[in-house]
Design an enzyme around this catalytic site. Structure first.
Site, PDB file in Angstrom:
ATOM      1  CG  ASP A   1      75.035  57.585  48.191  1.00  0.00           C
ATOM      2  OD1 ASP A   1      75.403  56.666  48.953  1.00  0.00           O
ATOM      3  OD2 ASP A   1      73.898  58.090  48.236  1.00  0.00           O
TER       4      ASP A   1
ATOM      5  CD  GLU B   1      77.399  51.184  49.735  1.00  0.00           C
ATOM      6  OE1 GLU B   1      77.516  52.199  50.454  1.00  0.00           O
ATOM      7  OE2 GLU B   1      76.789  51.186  48.656  1.00  0.00           O
TER       8      GLU B   1
ATOM      9  CG  ASP C   1      71.057  56.010  53.231  1.00  0.00           C
ATOM     10  OD1 ASP C   1      71.585  57.127  53.114  1.00  0.00           O
ATOM     11  OD2 ASP C   1      70.961  55.212  52.283  1.00  0.00           O
TER      12      ASP C   1
END
Length: 924
Positions: A516, A519, A592
């Protein structure tokens, strides 16, 4: 004073989290606040002043110089000639690269994204030996024409400068660059006294030591009705115009810039967690074509609406084509490294694209089943309770997930030994039921000298540096954190070693990984990410590789699991951020999302966009990550999610618990049935994943991929195909009594609930009930199922198969089944079973579909076929003859599904033919 001092970092982190994780438009830049985008958008058609000179053939490539016709009076420094390289590869792929001339000593080498292009693709290069000269559209100078593939040519037009692919016979264009004269390449230059290159956004300053270095150009798709792709955005599947007359809904370009966006908006061109600069066009007139720009810097892409250039038509030289779609591609830095895919069919384009960036990895069988996740399952007792409740309520699942709270203070590769004192025993207990576990490992490393990962990374100099050369320090879940520089292959190798059973204490071979925040997410960074002037291996600025950072993290994690299993065990790694090529390393989810009907609705085009862009193993969090779904929404989400390629329920820690048994017996039953549907179709899904692994053809497909001539399907993104045989239509509104379902093609479709036949080529008003969503099997297909339901997919291994034959108007059908051991790479040496089923003239035949070159290894199975369901069989048939064996069996009326006893359809019960054998069954 001690307590307040300790609380201060926690309060600061809370401030960052609260600020970053509520959607605030002002936290993120728009095009007007992004200088390179604003400059590129302001240019007028025909403003490019380059022409082509010095064309030659070198090392099998066409090489040319792009030379300015005259100096731009607005330029502070004369532009030097650029170097263009045009290469041709097998299967209709043309590559065009444009860069600064290294012989002219630019201030630095511009970044080219490494380890995305497959080595095997590079070996398919067609060596050009000659160039044909031709005058195009009355030009005063000649243009250069090269062979591209049978029926197609590549053209480099000299003046005006333009590159396009065309049909060699008709001369019709397929794809082009700079047909509107918008090409611009800002060259690197030395900073002079007085130059102010800094850019400020909110409280952050980007030093931009090399100044403006953006690239922009127009790309035109011919014979196109719509364009698709360029994930990730929460928007319609068919991309809407962003610039031109009457463009109101989207006035911003589609942004490609990997960002951590909580509670993202649906119907927005704003960029989300991943970026793939690949666009595919489709139209009835010609079919499909595709375009890919290998560039990992921030990108903005305009889809130009009809009439966008009506005031500038005198400045450009474009053939008239009402089915042409123009687009404008803008990037902050990098080089031009583009690929033209000529199709002509949609499956051809995805095959061509994945030949460049890699075919999707073959998942383990368990990974294609249902996953149960929550932030967070509190402790071992909670894990055991959830596991037992699935069994108690007769709901299968395969994977239980642990989020960040399972660690010791957000230190990855550790366990909170109070909450999880016996992690190995916990994993083995689940494995005894054929189940697996997943733990989270994020890229931010807690800056704590007692934490062995941080200490080693710091001592070895393995962190990304800030603009001053110090280890970059940002804030994420652990507080003060640094980020490993995974552009460096040495650091990736070091990272992958951390997944060994010796290094990751408490892990077992049954444990897989979730990446997770890759980015990368930085709570106190500009736009919640890393500063653009941070420095990576080789002096590469973060701006140049930003969109690929998560890709390298995903790669290193996958390589770690591969090492752990000595190269024999297929990894499973789920990641949030992605780039072109991520399909080689695992699954992706859409991030999300929120428990809203609109987010259920937009999940389908999001998954379809990922699917056609190579990411075939994807899905959305069932139920929505944020918020508390009402029960009807949750049920409907399970019913759609059962057909996502990646099927996982997940929720935020502030939401109410939402395991399927918490909503009353009736709703438990509905969710159980939805999950049962997925398990029943696992043989079909697994066969489709093998097809994707071989050809790039996605598991979840837009309708037009199977029906490329059906115009009504081109903009339909409420329904989707699973393979070529199932059509699924979601229910996206509460208390719906009817939905409109468009069934494409000329053949019938069989309702999976009732076995009723519906005509193709029509929109049907379909009555819906709470127990299912509209789903249909296409006439002319044969789909394998396993109808006996167990606790997990592993426990279904030896269960018999059901074949569902849906006859078309010719009373024919065909299908396939692929089987291997579900976990290893032995299938690459031929250890698999691949069967082809054909039904025609009243006879069902099972034959071997494996190529003769499959390999020397073998795989065996004792599984048999226990039921054959015949949809559309003419009335009157009573018996069938099985060969070999000369065995007669009865044709009876039986249920379409064992579970629920629905429908009454012609069925051959217990033919007991082995799935591995050649056999035939003749209807008498």
């Amino acid at each position: 004073m001690r307590a307040p001092l300790l609380l201060y970092p926690l309060l600061l982190l809370l401030l960052f989290v609260t600020s970053a994780y509520s959607w605030k438009k002002e936290e993120f830049r728009n095009c007007d606040q992004t200088p390179f985008c604003k400059r590129a958008r302001s240019r007028k058609p025909g403003s490019c002043n380059l022409w082509v000179a010095d064309v030659s053939i070198s090392d099998g490539d066409l090489i040319a110089k792009l030379v300015p016709k005259e100096e731009n009076p607005e330029s502070e420094q004369p532009n030097k000639p650029l170097v263009l390289t045009l290469s041709v590869y097998q299967d209709g792929v043309m590559r065009v690269k444009i860069d600064e001339d290294q012989n002219l000593n630019p201030p630095k080498k511009r970044f080219e994204v490494p380890e995305v292009i497959e080595e095997d693709f590079l070996n398919t290069k067609l060596w050009l030996t000659r160039v044909k000269e031709e005058q195009i559209d009355g030009d005063s100078s000649f243009s250069s024409v090269v062979y591209l593939s049978d029926g197609y040519e590549g053209v480099l037009r000299h003046d005006p400068f333009e590159v396009f692919a065309r049909e060699s016979g008709s001369g019709k264009r397929v794809l082009s660059i700079n047909s509107n004269g918008l090409f611009d390449f800002e060259q690197l230059r030395e900073k002079k006294e007085g130059d102010d290159w800094e850019e400020k956004f909110r409280s952050h300053t980007d030093t931009r030591p090399y100044g403006p270095q953006s690239i922009s150009f127009d790309v035109s798709f011919y014979g196109a009705d719509f364009v698709y792709g360029i994930p990730e955005h929460a928007t319609s599947f068919a991309l809407k115009p962003t610039k031109g007359p009457n463009v109101e809904e989207y006035s911003e370009p589609y942004r490609l810039f990997n960002l951590d966006v909580f509670e993202y908006l649906h119907e927005s061109p704003f960029g989300l967690y991943g970026s793939i600069p690949f666009m595919i066009s489709h139209g009835k007139a010609r079919g499909s074509s595709g375009f890919f720009w290998l560039n990992a810097a921030e990108m903005q892409i305009d889809v130009l609406g009809s009439g966008w250039n009506s005031n500038e038509s005198s400045k450009i030289m474009l053939p008239s084509d009402k089915h042409r779609i123009d687009t404008l591609w803008m990037s902050e830095s990098g080089v031009v490294d583009t690929f033209f895919f000529i199709g002509p069919g949609p499956k051809d384009v995805v095959r061509q694209y994945t030949s460049v960036t890699g075919k999707p990895s073959m998942p383990q069988l368990f990974a294609t089943a249902y996953h149960q996740c929550r932030w967070n399952y509190r402790d071992e007792e909670d894990v055991y309770n959830v596991d037992s409740k699935f069994d108690e309520h007769d709901i299968p699942y395969d994977v239980l997930w642990l989020d960040i709270e399972h660690t010791d203070g957000k230190r990855y590769f550790t366990w909170d030994r109070v909450l999880f004192p016996n992690p190995e025993e916990m994993q083995k207990k689940l494995a005894a039921k054929g189940r697996h576990m997943v733990t989270i490992v994020d890229p931010h490393i807690k800056r704590d000298e007692s934490y062995h990962i941080h200490k080693e990374a710091s001592e070895k100099g393995y962190y990304v540096k800030d603009a001053t050369g110090k280890d970059y320090d940002g804030w994420c879940w652990p507080g003060s954190s640094s980020y490993t520089d995974l552009l460096n292959p040495e650091i990736r190798s070091w990272w992958s070693d951390k997944f060994s059973l010796d290094s990751y204490v408490g892990s077992t071979k049954y444990l897989y990984i979730w990446n997770d925040m890759n980015e990368p997410s930085v709570f106190n960074g500009p736009e919640v990410t890393m500063p653009r002037d941070a420095l990576h291996h080789g002096g590469v600025e973060h701006r140049e590789l930003h969109n690929s950072y998560g890709y390298y993290f995903h790669m290193a994690t996958s390589d770690g699991l591969l090492k752990r299993g000595d190269g024999k065990d297929r990894p499973f790694v789920l990641a949030r951020a992605f780039f072109a090529g991520s399909q080689r390393y695992g699954a992706i989810w859409t991030g999300d999302n929120t428990a809203e009907w609109e987010h259920l609705r937009v999940s389908v085009p999001m998954v379809l966009t990922l699917s056609i862009s190579g990411i075939v193993f994807s899905g959305a969090d069932v139920g929505g990550f944020f918020g508390n779904p009402d029960t009807e929404l949750l049920v409907r989400w399970y019913q759609v999610g059962a057909y996502y390629p990646f099927f996982r329920g997940h929720a935020h820690h502030d939401t109410k618990r939402r395991e399927p048994w918490l909503f009353g017996e009736r709703n438990t039953q509905l969710m159980r049935e939805a999950i049962h549907v997925r398990y029943m179709y696992l043989p079909y899904f697994y066969t489709l994943f093998r097809e994707a692994n071989s050809s790039g053809t996605p598991v979840a497909r837009p309708l037009w991929m199977e029906f490329p001539g059906d115009e009504k399907s081109f903009s339909n993104d409420e329904a989707f195909m699973v393979g070529n045989g199932l059509l699924v239509q979601g229910v996206y509104t509460e208390k719906a009594k009817h939905v409109s379902v468009y069934l494409p093609g000329e053949e019938s479709w069989y309702d999976l609930r009732s076995a009723s036949a519906y005509n193709g080529g029509h929109t049907h008003k379909y009555e819906v009930s709470e127990d299912s969503i509209p789903s249909f099997q296409r006439a002319g297909t044969i789909i394998p199922r396993k109808d006996r339901l167990r606790r997990s997919s592993t426990q279904m291994e030896n269960d018999p198969y059901t074949l569902v034959i849906a006859l078309n108007s010719s009373k024919a059908a065909e299908g396939q089944l692929y089987i291997d051991d579900g976990k290893s790479y032995e299938f690459k040496q031929g250890a698999f079973i691949h069967r082809r089923f054909t039904f025609s003239n009243g006879r069902l035949i099972s034959s071997n579909a494996a190529p003769s070159t499959a390999g020397s290894d073998t795989f065996s199975s004792e599984c048999t076929v226990e039921r054959i369901i015949l949809l559309g069989l003419s009335p009157g048939a009573k018996t069938a003859l099985i060969e070999p064996g000369n065995k007669k069996v009865e044709i009876e009326l039986g249920p379409l599904f064992i579970q629920g006893n629905r429908g009454s359809v012609p069925t051959i019960r217990k033919p007991n033919v082995r799935i591995t054998d050649d056999w035939s069954i003749q209807i008498l």
